[in-house]
Scaffold this motif. Structure first.
Motif, mmCIF file in Angstrom:
data_model
loop_
_atom_site.group_PDB
_atom_site.id
_atom_site.type_symbol
_atom_site.label_atom_id
_atom_site.label_comp_id
_atom_site.label_asym_id
_atom_site.label_seq_id
_atom_site.Cartn_x
_atom_site.Cartn_y
_atom_site.Cartn_z
ATOM 1 N N HIS A 90 0.049 4.363 -2.391
ATOM 2 C CA HIS A 90 0.018 5.564 -2.007
ATOM 3 C C HIS A 90 0.724 6.664 -2.753
ATOM 4 O O HIS A 90 0.366 7.780 -2.865
ATOM 5 C CB HIS A 90 0.482 5.748 -0.400
ATOM 6 N N PRO A 103 -11.153 5.315 5.410
ATOM 7 C CA PRO A 103 -12.024 4.608 4.791
ATOM 8 C C PRO A 103 -13.519 4.757 5.235
ATOM 9 O O PRO A 103 -13.937 5.180 6.420
ATOM 10 C CB PRO A 103 -11.426 3.225 5.224
ATOM 11 N N TYR A 114 -10.014 -4.159 6.274
ATOM 12 C CA TYR A 114 -9.077 -4.634 5.461
ATOM 13 C C TYR A 114 -7.550 -3.736 5.728
ATOM 14 O O TYR A 114 -6.412 -4.166 5.682
ATOM 15 C CB TYR A 114 -9.170 -4.163 3.879
ATOM 16 N N LEU A 115 -7.983 -2.184 6.064
ATOM 17 C CA LEU A 115 -7.002 -1.464 6.384
ATOM 18 C C LEU A 115 -6.405 -1.548 8.027
ATOM 19 O O LEU A 115 -5.479 -0.841 8.281
ATOM 20 C CB LEU A 115 -7.276 -0.116 5.967
ATOM 21 N N LEU A 157 -6.921 5.334 1.738
ATOM 22 C CA LEU A 157 -6.257 4.729 2.398
ATOM 23 C C LEU A 157 -6.435 5.123 4.000
ATOM 24 O O LEU A 157 -6.078 4.417 4.946
ATOM 25 C CB LEU A 157 -4.646 4.858 2.165
ATOM 26 N N LEU A 201 -2.690 -1.491 9.000
ATOM 27 C CA LEU A 201 -1.814 -0.773 7.988
ATOM 28 C C LEU A 201 -1.088 0.414 8.957
ATOM 29 O O LEU A 201 -1.560 1.089 9.700
ATOM 30 C CB LEU A 201 -2.705 0.102 7.086
ATOM 31 N N LYS A 237 -12.276 -0.598 6.211
ATOM 32 C CA LYS A 237 -11.767 -0.290 7.537
ATOM 33 C C LYS A 237 -11.257 -1.735 8.113
ATOM 34 O O LYS A 237 -10.065 -1.476 8.601
ATOM 35 C CB LYS A 237 -12.870 0.206 8.468
ATOM 36 N N LEU A 271 0.742 -1.434 -0.121
ATOM 37 C CA LEU A 271 0.194 -0.106 0.015
ATOM 38 C C LEU A 271 0.849 1.334 0.022
ATOM 39 O O LEU A 271 0.229 2.273 -0.646
ATOM 40 C CB LEU A 271 -0.720 -0.005 1.267
#
Ligand code: ATP
Ligand code: MG
Lengths: 225, 223
Positions: free
Chosen positions: A184, A211, A219-220, A208, A223, A217, A180
């Protein structure tokens, strides 16, 4: 490109894209969990598999304008040079020394044009594949897991080269990646797919870092950029 | 042993080549075309054709020889051609044996590799003609390999050439049929000599085939 009501069914999976619009000169990211249908979507767009239903309006683009660098690139049983210049040869474009050299150097393969392409390392293959997809100035470039085998320096070099080429030859890019950070830096907009559907779309920063949907949310959630 | 290479033996070697080179060349062209055509087309009953091809790949030369004999004998369908007990009939019989072997080998390697090659050609913007050309280029080594295997099969085959050719001295006697006869006559030194020549040719064929396979191996691994 405008996609409407696209549907592709496999025994255990359904890809269903109600609407997906891309604008020329824009670099899009396509993200989502494993098995969410990203590769399938790109293959349908590239014309490698037929959709069961729906419509793709390429807005005047023809097969010769569209290219895809797959996750596992194919190389003709020949040299790096022959592989890199293959799309030029198909179009009877003379491979100018400057052009070939610049893409060889982008792929980190300067002076190795004679090497047997299938013997390249995984990352070298990936780089050659993307360089080969760029060299003939396509208008729609689809890249699957673009950065999965690239070291950090190579990733940055490619991001830079793609941005530069956008100034000379604006194209639509759709880039799948699980990295990511690359998405980005490179992409202005991002599509998020889950379970065969386009769940969310927006500017890269918004997708990113802000969300909206619970799925994105989730999935990330791990992060850290 | 080398003075065994008299006119008779030389004639046998030449006859062998007169049979096997044309038969493997014709089979290579036919088999490659058939194999690629079969892979590239979709039609009802294709799977049956593939299955029949597989079966023919292993057909015993004596049976093919017998079929050819029945076709070419005076009362046979092609009796009017009057080619029984000639090199021509032997070539025909061998073509019937080898073509399915080559088409089967070409088909299975095309079946394995062609989808990838087609997808690649598509993403590069290749036309239908350019795609076909690429397919042939990319499958070149497999085609050579199949053709060489066919030649190896032709040169070592004895059943069909014996029945159709009749092992006539100076006319249709090949290395394999001569060895059979020499053994019957108890003439072992000449039989061994011819056997060695045959082995040497087989070895060369093997070397060329291995060389082609070696070139294929690099870069094809997924690991
Ligand atoms: N030819 C096929 N036949 C059956 N199922 C398929 C086929 N191709 C893909 N699928 C299924 O479709 C789903 C989506 O696959 P796809 O390759 O598009 O996922 P992806 O989003 O690219 O995942 P990844 O991040 O792991 O690459 C998967 O569950 C896969 O098993
Ligand atoms: Mg994928």
């Amino acid at each position: 490109m405008i996609i409407t009501d696209l549907e592709k069914n496999f025994s255990q999976f359904r890809l269903l894209i109600d609407r997906m619009v891309t604008k020329p000169g824009t670099i899009y990211g396509l993200i989502g969990p494993n098995g969410s249908g990203k590769t399938t979507a790109l293959k349908v767009i590239a014309g490698l598999i037929k959709a069961d239903r729906g419509k793709i309006d390429y807005e005047g683009l023809v097969k010769q304008d569209i290219t895809m660098a797959p996750r596992k690139p194919y190389f003709i049983h020949d040299s790096v040079y022959k592989n890199l210049t293959y799309p030029l040869a198909l179009r009877k474009i003379p491979p100018g020394d400057g052009l070939v050299e610049s893409f060889l150097s982008l792929a980190g393969l300067s002076g190795r044009e004679g090497q047997y392409a299938p013997s390249l390392s995984a990352g070298e293959q990936q780089k050659l594949s993307i360089a080969r997809a760029m060299i003939f100035g396509p208008k729609l470039v689809l890249v699957d897991e673009a950065f999965s085998n690239l070291d950090m320096e190579s990733s940055l070099a490619f991001e830079e080269a793609i941005k530069v080429s956008q100034k000379k030859n604006p194209a639509t890019w759709i880039v799948i990646s699980h990295q990511l950070a690359n998405i980005h830096r490179l992409c202005s907009h991002v599509f998020f797919m889950d379970e065969g559907n386009l769940v969310e779309f927006g500017e890269a920063g918004q997708i990113l870092f802000d969300p909206k949907t619970p799925k994105l949310k989730r999935y990330l959630q791990h992060l850290s950029l | 042993m080398f003075d065994a290479l008299d006119a008779g033996l030389l004639n046998i070697i030449i006859t062998t080549m007169k049979v096997t080179l044309p038969s493997s060349a014709i089979s290579a062209v036919l088999g490659t075309a058939l194999g690629l055509l079969l892979e590239g087309s979709q039609f009802y009953g294709k799977r049956i054709i593939v299955r029949i091809n597989r079966t023919l790949m292993g057909s015993p030369p004596v049976v093919v020889g017998l079929v050819c004999y029945l076709l070419f004998m005076r009362k046979g369908v092609f009796g009017f051609m009057d080619i029984l007990f000639s090199v021509k009939a032997m070539v025909v019989a061998q073509v019937m044996i080898i073509t399915p072997i080559i088409s089967g080998m070409v088909y299975s390697s095309a079946e394995r590799n062609a989808p990838n090659i087609r997808s690649f050609a598509h993403t590069m913007g290749a036309s239908a003609g350019q795609t076909r050309l690429l397919l042939i280029k990319e499958l070149k080594n497999e085609v050579y390999f199949a053709a060489i295997s066919g030649f190896g099969r032709a040169i070592s085959e004895v059943g069909a050439v014996m029945i159709v050719g009749g092992n006539i001295r100076g006319k249709t006697r090949t290395m394999t049929t001569a060895i059979t006869l020499l053994r019957n006559q108890g003439n072992y030194s000449e039989a061994i000599y011819l056997g060695c020549v045959l082995m040497a040719i087989a070895l060369c064929v093997q070397l060329v085939a291995d060389n082609l396979k070696g070139k294929e191996a690099v870069g094809d691994d997924n690991y």
